[in-house]
Scaffold this motif. Structure first.
Motif, PDB file in Angstrom:
ATOM      1  N   UNK A 143       0.759  -1.242   0.000  1.00  0.00           N
ATOM      2  CA  UNK A 143       0.000   0.000   0.000  1.00  0.00           C
ATOM      3  C   UNK A 143       0.789   1.290   0.000  1.00  0.00           C
ATOM      4  N   UNK A 144       2.109   1.211   0.009  1.00  0.00           N
ATOM      5  CA  UNK A 144       2.906   2.426  -0.040  1.00  0.00           C
ATOM      6  C   UNK A 144       3.230   2.988   1.331  1.00  0.00           C
ATOM      7  N   UNK A 145       4.067   4.035   1.373  1.00  0.00           N
ATOM      8  CA  UNK A 145       4.541   4.593   2.644  1.00  0.00           C
ATOM      9  C   UNK A 145       3.440   5.181   3.511  1.00  0.00           C
ATOM     10  N   UNK A 146       2.341   5.615   2.904  1.00  0.00           N
ATOM     11  CA  UNK A 146       1.296   6.244   3.708  1.00  0.00           C
ATOM     12  C   UNK A 146       0.717   5.314   4.765  1.00  0.00           C
ATOM     13  N   UNK A 147       0.800   4.005   4.541  1.00  0.00           N
ATOM     14  CA  UNK A 147       0.207   3.054   5.484  1.00  0.00           C
ATOM     15  C   UNK A 147       1.077   2.829   6.717  1.00  0.00           C
ATOM     16  N   UNK A 148       2.324   3.323   6.698  1.00  0.00           N
ATOM     17  CA  UNK A 148       3.177   3.176   7.881  1.00  0.00           C
ATOM     18  C   UNK A 148       3.574   4.532   8.448  1.00  0.00           C
ATOM     19  N   UNK A 149       2.901   5.589   8.017  1.00  0.00           N
ATOM     20  CA  UNK A 149       3.252   6.936   8.476  1.00  0.00           C
ATOM     21  C   UNK A 149       2.912   7.160   9.940  1.00  0.00           C
ATOM     22  N   UNK A 150       1.819   6.601  10.419  1.00  0.00           N
ATOM     23  CA  UNK A 150       1.433   6.676  11.831  1.00  0.00           C
ATOM     24  C   UNK A 150       1.363   8.107  12.368  1.00  0.00           C
ATOM     25  N   UNK A 151       1.119   9.065  11.492  1.00  0.00           N
ATOM     26  CA  UNK A 151       1.048  10.483  11.883  1.00  0.00           C
ATOM     27  C   UNK A 151       2.302  10.954  12.614  1.00  0.00           C
ATOM     28  N   UNK A 152       3.387  10.249  12.419  1.00  0.00           N
ATOM     29  CA  UNK A 152       4.646  10.648  13.041  1.00  0.00           C
ATOM     30  C   UNK A 152       4.852  10.127  14.447  1.00  0.00           C
ATOM     31  N   UNK A 153       3.889   9.397  14.992  1.00  0.00           N
ATOM     32  CA  UNK A 153       4.005   8.949  16.383  1.00  0.00           C
ATOM     33  C   UNK A 153       5.147   7.963  16.590  1.00  0.00           C
ATOM     34  N   UNK A 154       5.520   7.237  15.564  1.00  0.00           N
ATOM     35  CA  UNK A 154       6.617   6.283  15.687  1.00  0.00           C
ATOM     36  C   UNK A 154       7.960   7.003  15.777  1.00  0.00           C
ATOM     37  N   UNK A 155       8.051   8.195  15.183  1.00  0.00           N
ATOM     38  CA  UNK A 155       9.333   8.880  15.058  1.00  0.00           C
ATOM     39  C   UNK A 155       9.520  10.005  16.066  1.00  0.00           C
ATOM     40  N   UNK A 156       8.411  10.661  16.466  1.00  0.00           N
ATOM     41  CA  UNK A 156       8.491  11.834  17.343  1.00  0.00           C
ATOM     42  C   UNK A 156       7.799  11.568  18.669  1.00  0.00           C
ATOM     43  N   UNK A 157       8.355  12.129  19.739  1.00  0.00           N
ATOM     44  CA  UNK A 157       7.695  12.034  21.032  1.00  0.00           C
ATOM     45  C   UNK A 157       6.432  12.903  21.028  1.00  0.00           C
ATOM     46  N   UNK A 158       5.507  12.580  21.907  1.00  0.00           N
ATOM     47  CA  UNK A 158       4.265  13.350  21.992  1.00  0.00           C
ATOM     48  C   UNK A 158       4.550  14.815  22.315  1.00  0.00           C
TER      49      UNK A 158
END
Length: 257
Positions: free
Chosen positions: A137-152
């Motif tokens: 499905x492409x990169x959009x399906x693992x974007x997670x709104x940035x929660x995986x990469x950035x702290x809250x």
């Protein structure tokens, strides 16, 4: 087949050995802007877009780790750089490992930031599941709104930074992203790292899910002349959440050892 990657030079040639910065999957050379500016005070800095990313060509896959290594060495040759420091972030850290192992005569010092090595069976299963999602499905399906990469906290305090990164990430060519992500998901050089003989800096965020501290500790244990830095309260986006920490650590390691 080697490609001519898009690159940018910061700083002026001088007595210091040049430093080459390698970004992660789904990113581009601009991810290094703050660090490149800081390091350029000491000597020339080279940053480039990986194949399949940014303004570099996007050849059809599959890609192999040795393709990225060949592109890296070809760029050094084009610029007339015989020996350089190589610093990589995430997939770039994996590429930096491979460059250092395959071409030790071309590397003065190495840096692996939020890099991967020694995944557990559970971690391998998880990253392969993400790979299947990306390929379907492409990169959009693992974007997670940035929660995986950035702290809250960072997402709340700097929404414009996160938004800019997400926009760039989602603009990736799906096929090229998948080809690059497959390299990240399926390549593990942990058992070779003992052969690295150059001074090496290993750094990650204490909260990084994809490159957790135990991976960095495993690298540190295997690389004889290595230093380990775990940055508190940071996830994978260490170049945005802790740019001063990264820049200061690299400057001290590269230019004031």
């Amino acid at each position: 087949m080697t490609i001519a990657v898009h690159h940018r030079l910061d700083g002026e040639p001088g007595d210091a050995v040049p430093t080459v910065l390698v970004h992660g999957v789904g990113s581009d050379l601009d991810r290094w802007s703050f660090v490149a500016s800081a390091l350029a005070r000491h000597g020339q800095v080279v940053r480039y877009d990986l194949r399949g990313h940014g303004n570099s060509p996007k050849p059809a896959g599959p890609y192999e780790i040795d393709d990225f290594v060949a592109d890296h060495i070809a760029l050094m040759d084009k610029l007339g750089i015989e020996r350089a420091n190589v610093i990589g972030m995430s997939l770039g850290g994996l590429i930096a490992q491979a460059v250092t192992l395959r071409h030790p005569e071309r590397v003065r010092r190495a840096g692996f930031i939020c890099a991967v090595a020694g995944r557990t069976p559970e971690q391998r299963q998880a990253v392969l599941a993400r790979l299947r999602t990306v390929e379907e499905g492409g990169p959009m399906l693992v974007a997670d709104s940035g929660t995986r990469w950035y702290t809250d906290r960072f997402r709340a305090d700097h929404p414009e930074v996160v938004e800019a990164h997400m926009k760039r990430f989602l603009s990736n060519d799906p096929a090229a992203y998948a080809a690059a992500f497959r390299v990240l998901a399926t390549t593990d050089l942990l058992d070779e790292l003992h052969a690295i003989a150059v001074p090496t800096l290993i750094m990650t965020g204490a909260l990084d899910v994809g490159s957790p501290p135990e991976m960095s500790r495993a690298m540190h244990e295997r690389i004889p002349h290595s230093r380990l830095i775990i940055v508190d309260d940071v996830k994978h986006a260490i170049l945005e959440e802790a740019p001063h920490t990264v820049a200061d650590a690299l400057a001290a390691f590269l230019y004031h050892p």
